[in-house]
Design a protein around this motif. Structure first.
Motif: not given
Length: 661
Positions: A574-577, A582-587, A603-610, A615-618
């Protein structure tokens, strides 16, 4: 007597030399013992028969020997009034005994007649012996005297002085009036000590004061035979001879167990020797009287008595050592009693106070200055104030060190081999108590984490209902109103609106199903974790998010482990989405060779913002793993992507294996 002894090389942290008078103590012991022993020797060699006066002489000699030793021990450490009164009793008893023996030396050996020395037999015993039970008990405390205690002390001092003067000036007068006052004051003093014992908050001090109460009462009652001439006077002598051991032991227990006046708890062998002397004197007197009555020969009776004393000495020495050690050191000499006392602590109503009860029982039973139990670098239970003699022992439970036991001996003492062995044996009970307490604390922490996790889930549901489903239902209502308004004037528009609302309704139904599945997917219980993850990946495929799932063959997993792994994968996807762009992740889900379930989502997306906040999910993922003994780590994948890695033990504490495949 005990292996708690003061080694010569060990510095004494007790009161400084200025507080004690070692030289004076030696003089007191030497004077009292020389007078007492000389009196016994002279009397035995010059007096043909044992009579009532002989018994009183032996009583005075025993007072000199016993209280000479006790006064020497106390004066070495502290110049307290009680120590000086005991010294007066010792020297006075020795003088009285020697005065009685001097008469026989005058008659048999022709010693010069000295009336002053002869008179010692009448009065020298009075000030010390009387003060023992009507003055000394008032002073045996570590706090200031109250008003009534001052009155009792004053009456005791005045009565002691009055009886002393009366016996010195009028040795032939009838002392029964003053002796009656002495008996009454003695019983009052015993009652006052009993009251202190009853209201004493510390169990150890109550025991000590109980012994003192008994000693004072017996000493007072031993003077009753002198109030009625019909009672043979030798009965008083016999009672005095018997109660010397009891009363000296009572004083010893109070002073040493309560550590009054800063005196350390090192007990001199001279104390046992003093009590042994009383026992040997008593054995000698009984043997002489018995043989003398049987054969009527004084010389034979004395020889027989000497043989009895020689044969009885080793046994009496052992008996006296055990009894004194038991009075002073309590259960430290009998560890099996300590085991029983500590075992009773497991029946405590408050399991979370178990360690406090156990360490207090260990300190009291083994007569330790302090006991502290640490685990994980923190003190979990302690008792007493530590001294300088420290012993650290590991606390081991089921082969694993779970804590450290730190004990200290009383000031001026050393932990001997027997005591160390007893503490090591008793540490097994502490280990069981510590393991139980740690398990209870872990259960409390797990319960708190579980409560927080449930609260977070409720927050997620509330957020989805409030921010998602609620506004959409409000929009649906407005859409239905638009359809209603367009049905007649523009049927085509109404049909288009209905198609749009139908699509939105399908999407919201899918959202609700996704939310319910993320909380507790039915596929976990029905098909296992692998099948549930495949279903999860298929649902995301329908939304356009591709999940490359690699799930190795898994063993049978407990329901909590499987549910936690599923929730972590679901939240990670959910967080990757939402945040990766990006529209792909590996589990990847697998079990490593350490028996740990490894869950990873990349995933190969934007990564964690500095500076991004958790959040609640983490937090929910971290809490799910933590309550099972695992952990979740969120980091960077590749150059700028995101990696969520979770490690969950297959058999976490408190969870039985077996549940889902």
């Amino acid at each position: 007597m005990s292996d708690l002894v003061a080694p010569a090389a060990l510095p004494d942290p007790a009161p400084t030399p200025a507080d004690g008078a070692p030289r004076t103590a030696r003089v007191v012991v030497l004077a009292a013992w020389m007078l007492g022993i000389s009196a016994i020797v002279v009397y035995a060699l010059t007096t043909p028969r044992i009579g009532a006066d002989s018994l009183f002489l032996f009583v005075d000699a025993s007072v000199a020997l016993v209280y000479g030793a006790v006064a020497g021990v106390l004066l070495t450490r502290r110049q307290h009034p009680v120590a000086w009164l005991l010294a007066v009793a010792a020297i006075g008893g020795g003088m009285a005994a020697f005065g009685g023996a001097y008469r026989g030396a005058e008659a048999v050996w022709g010693w010069p007649q000295v009336s002053a020395v002869e008179s010692w037999f009448s009065w020298a015993w009075v000030p010390g012996t009387i003060a023992l039970f009507i003055v000394v008990p008032w002073l045996m405390r570590d706090r200031a005297l109250g008003p009534w205690s001052r009155v009792g002390l004053a009456l005791g001092v005045v009565t002691t002085l009055a009886l002393t003067v009366e016996r010195m000036v009028f040795p032939m007068s009838d002392p029964r009036v003053l002796l009656g006052v002495v008996v009454v004051l003695g019983l009052i003093t015993a009652s006052a000590v009993a009251w202190r014992a009853r209201h004493e908050p510390v169990v150890r001090d109550r025991v000590a004061l109980g012994w003192l109460t008994l000693g004072v009462a017996v000493m007072a009652l031993s003077f009753v035979p002198l109030l009625w001439y019909a009672i043979p006077p030798w009965t008083m002598a016999v009672l005095h001879l018997v109660c010397q051991v009891l009363f000296s032991g009572a004083i010893l227990v109070v002073v040493l167990r309560q550590q009054l006046w800063g005196i350390d708890l090192a007990v001199s062998r001279a104390l046992v020797a003093g009590i042994l002397a009383v026992l040997l004197v008593g054995a000698y007197v009984v043997a002489v009287l018995g043989v003398q009555e049987a054969v009527g020969d004084t010389q034979t009776s004395q020889v027989a008595a000497a043989v009895v004393v020689v044969l009885a000495a080793p046994f009496l020495r052992q008996w006296a050592g055990r009894r004194v050690g038991s009075l002073v050191y309590g259960e430290a000499l009998e560890p099996h009693r300590a085991v029983s006392a500590m075992g009773a602590g497991f029946a405590s109503d408050d399991e979370r106070a178990l360690l406090d009860v156990l360490v207090a029982q260990l300190a009291s039973s083994m007569r330790l200055q302090s006991v502290a139990l640490t685990s994980g670098g923190a003190t979990v239970a302690s008792y007493g104030v530590p001294s300088s003699n420290v012993l650290e022992l590991p606390v081991v439970h089921r082969g694993q060190e779970i804590g450290v036991l730190v004990v200290t001996a009383p000031p001026g003492e050393w932990l001997g081999a027997r005591t160390v062995k007893a503490v090591e044996d008793l540490s097994d009970l502490l280990a069981a108590g510590l393991a139980l307490t740690l398990a209870l604390r872990e259960a409390d922490a797990a319960r708190e984490r579980l409560t927080n996790a449930r609260l977070q889930e409720r927050k997620v549901i509330r957020r989805e209902l409030h921010d998602g489903l609620g506004p959409w239902l409000a929009g649906l209502r407005l859409g239905m109103q638009g359809v209603r308004n367009a049905v007649r004037p523009d049927p085509d528009l109404a049909e288009s609106l209905l198609d749009s609302l139908s699509g939105e309704l399908d999407q919201r139904i899918a959202d609700v199903r996704t939310l319910s599945h993320s909380l507790l997917p039915p596929a976990i219980e029905q098909l296992g974790l692998a099948a549930a993850l495949q279903e999860l990946a298929a649902r995301w495929e329908q939304t356009g998010m591709r999940v490359r799932l690699r799930c190795a063959p898994l063993p049978t997993l407990s329901a909590p482990v499987a549910a936690a792994a599923y929730a972590i994968v679901s939240e990670s996807v959910t967080n990757a989405t939402k945040h990766s762009g990006v529209d792909t992740c590996a589990v990847t889900v697998e079990v490593d060779h350490h028996g740990v379930l490894r869950v990873e989502c990349t995933d190969d997306g934007a990564g964690l913002a500095p500076g991004a906040r958790e959040g609640v999910g983490l937090r929910a993922m971290a809490e799910r793993a933590s309550e099972l003994g695992g952990e979740v780590v969120v980091g960077t994948h590749g150059t700028r992507g995101t990696r969520v890695s979770a490690l969950i033990p297959l058999e976490p504490a408190g969870v039985t294996a077996g549940g889902v495949a």
